[in-house]
Structure formats: C-alpha cells, structure tokens
Design a protein around this motif. Sequence first.
Motif, PDB file in Angstrom:
ATOM      1  N   ILE A 324       8.687  -8.584  13.486  1.00  0.00           N
ATOM      2  CA  ILE A 324       7.491  -9.338  13.875  1.00  0.00           C
ATOM      3  C   ILE A 324       6.251  -8.449  13.836  1.00  0.00           C
ATOM      4  O   ILE A 324       5.205  -8.819  13.286  1.00  0.00           O
ATOM      5  CB  ILE A 324       7.669  -9.960  15.269  1.00  0.00           C
ATOM      6  CG1 ILE A 324       8.644 -11.138  15.199  1.00  0.00           C
ATOM      7  CG2 ILE A 324       6.324 -10.433  15.837  1.00  0.00           C
ATOM      8  CD1 ILE A 324       9.046 -11.694  16.555  1.00  0.00           C
ATOM      9  N   VAL A 325       6.360  -7.252  14.417  1.00  0.00           N
ATOM     10  CA  VAL A 325       5.213  -6.343  14.488  1.00  0.00           C
ATOM     11  C   VAL A 325       4.786  -5.889  13.096  1.00  0.00           C
ATOM     12  O   VAL A 325       3.602  -5.998  12.718  1.00  0.00           O
ATOM     13  CB  VAL A 325       5.539  -5.115  15.366  1.00  0.00           C
ATOM     14  CG1 VAL A 325       4.410  -4.090  15.278  1.00  0.00           C
ATOM     15  CG2 VAL A 325       5.754  -5.541  16.812  1.00  0.00           C
ATOM     16  N   ILE A 326       5.732  -5.387  12.315  1.00  0.00           N
ATOM     17  CA  ILE A 326       5.404  -4.834  10.989  1.00  0.00           C
ATOM     18  C   ILE A 326       4.816  -5.900  10.078  1.00  0.00           C
ATOM     19  O   ILE A 326       3.756  -5.705   9.461  1.00  0.00           O
ATOM     20  CB  ILE A 326       6.650  -4.187  10.353  1.00  0.00           C
ATOM     21  CG1 ILE A 326       7.066  -2.938  11.135  1.00  0.00           C
ATOM     22  CG2 ILE A 326       6.370  -3.825   8.884  1.00  0.00           C
ATOM     23  CD1 ILE A 326       8.358  -2.310  10.661  1.00  0.00           C
ATOM     24  N   PHE A 327       5.486  -7.037   9.998  1.00  0.00           N
ATOM     25  CA  PHE A 327       5.036  -8.051   9.048  1.00  0.00           C
ATOM     26  C   PHE A 327       3.787  -8.793   9.525  1.00  0.00           C
ATOM     27  O   PHE A 327       3.001  -9.266   8.693  1.00  0.00           O
ATOM     28  CB  PHE A 327       6.177  -9.023   8.730  1.00  0.00           C
ATOM     29  CG  PHE A 327       7.186  -8.452   7.778  1.00  0.00           C
ATOM     30  CD1 PHE A 327       6.970  -8.495   6.414  1.00  0.00           C
ATOM     31  CD2 PHE A 327       8.334  -7.841   8.240  1.00  0.00           C
ATOM     32  CE1 PHE A 327       7.880  -7.967   5.525  1.00  0.00           C
ATOM     33  CE2 PHE A 327       9.257  -7.297   7.369  1.00  0.00           C
ATOM     34  CZ  PHE A 327       9.029  -7.352   6.005  1.00  0.00           C
ATOM     35  N   SER A 328       3.581  -8.880  10.814  1.00  0.00           N
ATOM     36  CA  SER A 328       2.326  -9.466  11.313  1.00  0.00           C
ATOM     37  C   SER A 328       1.143  -8.582  10.927  1.00  0.00           C
ATOM     38  O   SER A 328       0.086  -9.087  10.509  1.00  0.00           O
ATOM     39  CB  SER A 328       2.378  -9.638  12.835  1.00  0.00           C
ATOM     40  OG  SER A 328       3.320 -10.612  13.203  1.00  0.00           O
ATOM     41  N   LEU A 329       1.307  -7.273  11.061  1.00  0.00           N
ATOM     42  CA  LEU A 329       0.241  -6.335  10.668  1.00  0.00           C
ATOM     43  C   LEU A 329      -0.041  -6.429   9.170  1.00  0.00           C
ATOM     44  O   LEU A 329      -1.198  -6.435   8.746  1.00  0.00           O
ATOM     45  CB  LEU A 329       0.632  -4.911  11.050  1.00  0.00           C
ATOM     46  CG  LEU A 329       0.666  -4.606  12.559  1.00  0.00           C
ATOM     47  CD1 LEU A 329       1.246  -3.220  12.807  1.00  0.00           C
ATOM     48  CD2 LEU A 329      -0.738  -4.707  13.163  1.00  0.00           C
ATOM     49  N   ILE A 330       1.028  -6.512   8.378  1.00  0.00           N
ATOM     50  CA  ILE A 330       0.853  -6.649   6.926  1.00  0.00           C
ATOM     51  C   ILE A 330       0.102  -7.929   6.598  1.00  0.00           C
ATOM     52  O   ILE A 330      -0.815  -7.945   5.768  1.00  0.00           O
ATOM     53  CB  ILE A 330       2.227  -6.624   6.213  1.00  0.00           C
ATOM     54  CG1 ILE A 330       2.869  -5.239   6.335  1.00  0.00           C
ATOM     55  CG2 ILE A 330       2.074  -7.014   4.736  1.00  0.00           C
ATOM     56  CD1 ILE A 330       4.303  -5.178   5.832  1.00  0.00           C
ATOM     57  N   CYS A 331       0.476  -9.030   7.250  1.00  0.00           N
ATOM     58  CA  CYS A 331      -0.189 -10.322   7.007  1.00  0.00           C
ATOM     59  C   CYS A 331      -1.670 -10.265   7.369  1.00  0.00           C
ATOM     60  O   CYS A 331      -2.517 -10.801   6.640  1.00  0.00           O
ATOM     61  CB  CYS A 331       0.493 -11.427   7.799  1.00  0.00           C
ATOM     62  SG  CYS A 331       2.126 -11.894   7.166  1.00  0.00           S
ATOM     63  N   ALA A 332      -1.995  -9.613   8.486  1.00  0.00           N
ATOM     64  CA  ALA A 332      -3.398  -9.498   8.900  1.00  0.00           C
ATOM     65  C   ALA A 332      -4.201  -8.721   7.863  1.00  0.00           C
ATOM     66  O   ALA A 332      -5.339  -9.090   7.537  1.00  0.00           O
ATOM     67  CB  ALA A 332      -3.476  -8.815  10.262  1.00  0.00           C
ATOM     68  N   ILE A 333      -3.626  -7.651   7.341  1.00  0.00           N
ATOM     69  CA  ILE A 333      -4.306  -6.846   6.317  1.00  0.00           C
ATOM     70  C   ILE A 333      -4.517  -7.669   5.050  1.00  0.00           C
ATOM     71  O   ILE A 333      -5.605  -7.659   4.452  1.00  0.00           O
ATOM     72  CB  ILE A 333      -3.493  -5.575   6.009  1.00  0.00           C
ATOM     73  CG1 ILE A 333      -3.483  -4.647   7.233  1.00  0.00           C
ATOM     74  CG2 ILE A 333      -4.054  -4.849   4.790  1.00  0.00           C
ATOM     75  CD1 ILE A 333      -2.494  -3.500   7.122  1.00  0.00           C
ATOM     76  N   LEU A 334      -3.488  -8.402   4.643  1.00  0.00           N
ATOM     77  CA  LEU A 334      -3.586  -9.219   3.426  1.00  0.00           C
ATOM     78  C   LEU A 334      -4.630 -10.327   3.589  1.00  0.00           C
ATOM     79  O   LEU A 334      -5.404 -10.607   2.663  1.00  0.00           O
ATOM     80  CB  LEU A 334      -2.219  -9.817   3.090  1.00  0.00           C
ATOM     81  CG  LEU A 334      -1.136  -8.829   2.652  1.00  0.00           C
ATOM     82  CD1 LEU A 334       0.212  -9.530   2.505  1.00  0.00           C
ATOM     83  CD2 LEU A 334      -1.524  -8.142   1.338  1.00  0.00           C
TER      84      LEU A 334
END
Length: 344
Positions: A324-334
């Motif tokens: 959840i943490v890793i992919f949420s951060l990636i999504c926010a950046i994208l």
Amino acid sequence: MIRKNGIKVGILYFYIHFIVEVICFYYLSKITNNSNFVWIIPFIYDGLAFVPQSLIGYISDKNPKINFGIIGCIFLLISYLIYGFLNINIYISLIILCLGNCFLHISGAESTLKTSNGKLSPAAIFVSGGSFGVITGKLLAKTTINPLVLLIPILSLIPFIILADTYKEKNDNTDSFNYVKENNNPYLVIIIAIFIVIVRGYMGYGIPTSWNKTTTQTILLFFTMGIGKALGGILSDKFGIKKIAILSTLFAIPFLCFGDKVMIVSLIGVMLFSMTMAITLEILVSVLKNTPGFAFGLTTIGLFLGTAPIFFIKLTMTMNIIIIVIFSLICAILLSTILKGDKS
C-alpha cells in the motif's frame, strides 16, 4: 443548463448502477453460497463482468444510436428468468447476467461523460452507486425473498435510461476533457492510468480491516467507499483534479496502514483512496476523447487485474501495508507527472 443536465444524468445513473449491483450481487451471493467452488464463481464473475467492457464500450462508441442500456436490461431479465424458472446450469445465467452488467455500465459511462461538459461530478456520482448496490445485494441474499421479485427493479431501470438519453441528445460530446499535459505520450498516459486503477483495485481487497466483523461495520465500509467515489469528482471540480488526486492518494496512506483495528481511522483511509476512481477515468477520456466507452472499459480491465491476485495469493498484513505504501507513493508521483496544473 448543460452543467445541470450532467448532474441529472449522474443521479439517474446512480440509481441505475445501484440497482444493477443489487441484482448482480444478490445473484452472485446466492449461487456462491450453494456452490462447492466458493472462490471460483466470484473470479469468473469479475472476469466476465469487467474485461469485456472495453470491447463493448468500443462498439458503443462506434454505434451511438444503439441503446446499450436497454440491451443490458434485457440481459438481466433473461438471466433472472433462467435462474428463477429453468433448472439448467447456473453458468449460463451467470454469463448472461455479466453481459447485462457490462452493457449497463457502458451506457452509464457514456451518458455521464457526454453530458458532463468536462466535469468529473456526473461520472463520479454514477460510479458511486455501485458500492451501495453491492452491499444491498449481499444483504438481500441473506433473506428468503423470491429472486423473481427482483424483476420489478430491473424493469424500473428502463424509464431512467430513456430519460438519461434525452439529456445526452442535448450535449453529446467529450471534447471538454483536457486534464492531461499536452507533451505526454498518450499511450504512456493510458498505461499509467490503468496501472493506478490496478493498484486501487488491489487495495480495495487488501486493506487491513480486522475490525470488520459485523453486518453494520460491513455496511459502513461499502457506504464509505461509495461516498469517497462521489467526493473524488465533486471535490476535483471544486478545488482541482491534480490537487485532489495527489492529496487523497498520499493522505490515505497512514489511515489505511494504521486503521486495521480502529474502524473510524480505516474508514477515513477508505474514503480517501476511493476518490481516485473518477479521476483515473477522466485521465483516460482526456486522451481518448472519441471513445469514452472504450476508455471506461480500460478502467474495468484494470480493476480485474488488480483484484485477480487476491483469489490466488494471500499476503500477511505487513506485506499488504508495505505494498500500500510503496504503490501509493508511486501513484502520487505518476499523477503529478501527467496531470495539468489546476489553474491551467
């Protein structure tokens, strides 16, 4: 007036989407409870109800005069008549039910997008109805109600679909969707949007919710999801899509991770992460203006890809939190990379 028409269509399709999910999840819950393959039927349902929507949406885009909503109602009626009267293999009625689901979803997506004048609220209101319908259908399945009684709400959809079509005729375009930076490769934008939907689909099942033990708590969970989906569009129209997309994605992280045993904390996270649903759809429509049905279908493929692993892989709570943490951060950046600034 155009703006008001969009909201009216969104509300009409909120009801339609609500009833469709009531019908589908009543049926799904009933046949799952009576099957030795408890997990296989929901998996088949997800595949048949989600994946074909891109193809059906594309066909709808190319044939705008065909009323896909009415066709969807006919499929639902046939499915329930087979289920209620004929003693044949349930998978036949399940396939027909899924087709009805597909056609009605595409009808709702196209109607709300084409009457929204580039705003997110109508489509967000439409998609939010599904969460309320899912939990209602599951609860009805626990009762002794005759399934043929549900033919009445299926028939009630027809005047709502016809009324929504009269508004669509007055404003049939999606040219106003311009939320993506012009210098982005459209194919890359599509991949990013689908990736974000996949992450959201996984998180919908992977959120730690050990507090969810009673019927009331389950109702609150699904209601919160529905409210979050609607708010994502409403708040984006008011404050800007980029701001809401990034903030809701980031702010959801601590509430999702630390709300496993505290319901109110978890529900805040669920509401925040649900807000991206309409946003990813509008991103896709911004680069696929001429094929909004196909664009919506891509989001449902993403949902299926996100939920599919749940049927086969069981992760620990710690692993889910890390994901959840890793992919949420990636999504926010994208999201920050592809979306225009709100002032532009």
